[in-house]
Write an enzyme that holds these catalytic residues in place. Structure first.
Site, PDB file in Angstrom:
ATOM      1  N   CYS A 137      77.986 -80.979 -44.160  1.00  0.00           N
ATOM      2  CA  CYS A 137      77.825 -79.667 -43.086  1.00  0.00           C
ATOM      3  C   CYS A 137      78.295 -80.004 -41.869  1.00  0.00           C
ATOM      4  CB  CYS A 137      76.164 -79.557 -43.147  1.00  0.00           C
ATOM      5  SG  CYS A 137      75.090 -80.961 -42.528  1.00  0.00           S
ATOM      6  N   ARG A 162      71.733 -80.891 -42.938  1.00  0.00           N
ATOM      7  CA  ARG A 162      71.785 -79.697 -44.097  1.00  0.00           C
ATOM      8  C   ARG A 162      72.017 -80.044 -45.355  1.00  0.00           C
ATOM      9  NH1 ARG A 162      74.868 -75.059 -40.627  1.00  0.00           N
ATOM     10  NH2 ARG A 162      75.655 -76.995 -39.658  1.00  0.00           N
TER      11      ARG A 162
END
Lengths: 146, 300
Positions: free
Chosen positions: B247, B252
């Site tokens: 990410c 994430r």
């Protein structure tokens, strides 16, 4: 700028933080977060006046008012689930309230880095408060030029 | 494992149901010897504003990241941190947090780098606990320090460095950022601060599957069938090849790493924590802009 010419209320906030150990500084930040004042009624239905601080991780909006006595007031909204951002806004709202435009413009841009939160909160997160201060000053410059 | 797993039928279809506990399970097991509950949030004082009774706090930035180098803490620091939080090597750790457990999954991934065996997520995280009106407390953290052994971090199995990604090209890559970051319209998540990537776009051949697609409205993980539809049918992951997820700084993609590894049972998934803030600033690495994945570059 030295400590002595920082406006009294900002200097006091800084001293309060620096007097504490690191974990207690987070508690004080939480107290500020809980003290972020609600918007005055006259601004509650005016989202158009508010500017988003995009540098913050959560949605925070600010509006700077200069009253009839030329005193500055900073208003901010931020969600309850973002207490760090609320705390930053509350420190500035309380620390700048009632100052003159010139006094606010003279607050050092690195004030957020001087109140002892760099280690407890992390420099990355502190950028949000720096951006809030920067946007407050820019609004004031625009307001006073107009 | 020290504490029994959650037998909830809603987890039965997942490859490793023992990695999840429900809010009901946690409520019933609070205070069980051998169980330590950890809150890990994006917001650094959310824990102080109210947390699950008895939970300790671990912050991704101030606790898990090395304060000087861009890396995780070492085995000595990890041992000191966990010991101070009352966590032993054989403790059952349940982590929960804000933003659909985004940061909780990141903490779980770091625990796994150190081989902590029994670490689980609270399905639905902090928000579900709150929405169900369950108790929070502002009590100060009160863990009794215990001994945690110094274990060297093992980056070889679930962590990818930039060089690993370069040699991985041609195998599946999952980009879990927002569509705007993937296409190159921006370098940061919408509404997030600039964290310094000089170029925008994605790693060639990476498929875009934003991380939050794995989370339902109530912050729990989506059912197995829906996850299979997203990651196997749509993104084309078969489980036969190694996968790398990335990410912006690896948080994430920890969430996606958790989904692929423990819910879908893929056995070779790595998280590239350098992610876009490294790739997007590195010299002479290939980048593709636009919504198409782009082809694997030839040697140059």
């Amino acid at each position: 700028m030295t400590d002595t010419d920082l406006p009294g209320q900002l200097a006091e906030i800084r001293e309060d933080f620096l007097a504490l150990e690191q974990p207690d500084r987070l508690q004080l930040l939480l107290e500020f977060s809980n003290e972020l004042p609600a918007l005055p009624e006259r601004y509650q239905d005016h989202p158009d006046l508010f500017e988003r601080v995009v540098e913050c991780q959560s949605p925070v909006f600010i509006f700077v008012e200069v009253d009839a006595d030329k005193a500055v007031h900073l208003y901010a909204t931020a969600p309850a689930e973002s207490p760090t951002t609320r705390g930053f806004a509350s420190i500035l709202a309380q620390g700048l309230d009632g100052l003159s435009v010139a006094e606010v413009l003279a607050v050092p841009d690195d004030f957020p880095q001087t109140i002892g939160l760099t280690q407890a909160v992390s420099p990355l997160r502190l950028r949000g408060m720096t951006a809030m201060l920067g946007r407050t000053k820019r609004q004031l410059r625009e307001r006073t030029l107009a | 494992m020290t504490v029994e797993t959650d037998p909830s039928s809603s987890f039965a279809a997942f490859a490793h149901p023992e990695r999840l506990v429900s809010t009901d399970w946690l409520q019933a097991h609070l205070g069980t010897p051998g169980l330590v509950v950890v809150e890990s949030d994006e917001d650094v004082i959310l824990y102080e504003s109210g947390h699950i009774p008895g939970a300790v706090k671990i912050d991704w930035h101030t606790d898990l990241n090395d304060p000087v180098e861009r890396d995780y803490i070492d085995g000595t620091a990890f041992a000191a941190l966990l010991g101070a939080k009352g966590i032993s090597r054989d403790s059952t750790v349940v982590i929960y947090g804000d933003k659909s457990n985004w940061w909780a999954a990141y903490a779980l991934w770091v625990f796994t780098l150190f081989g902590h065996e029994d670490v689980r997520l609270l399905d639905g995280g902090r928000q579900k606990w709150l929405d169900e009106g369950r108790e929070l407390t502002r009590d100060r953290e009160s863990a009794v320090t215990v001994d945690y052994p110094v274990v060297e971090r093992d980056d070889s199995r679930i962590r990818a460095y930039k060089e690993d990604v370069l040699s991985h090209l041609g195998h599946p890559l999952i980009d879990v950022r927002s569509p705007e970051e993937y296409s190159g319209e921006r370098t940061t998540a919408p509404a997030y601060p600039e964290e310094g990537a000089l170029r925008a776009g994605h790693i060639p051949s990476a498929v875009s599957v934003p991380w939050a697609r794995a989370a339902a409205e109530d912050s729990t993980f989506r059912p197995r069938a829906e996850l299979d539809a997203i990651y196997r049918d749509e993104a084309g992951l078969t489980g036969e090849e190694p996968v790398i997820a990335y990410c912006r700084i690896g948080e994430r993609s920890s969430h996606t790493w958790f989904v692929l590894t423990y819910l879908l049972g893929l056995d070779d998934v790595r998280n590239y924590d350098g992610s876009w803030t490294e790739w997007g600033s590195a010299v002479r690495v290939p980048i593709v802009q636009g919504t198409a994945a782009g082809s694997v570059p030839t040697n140059r």
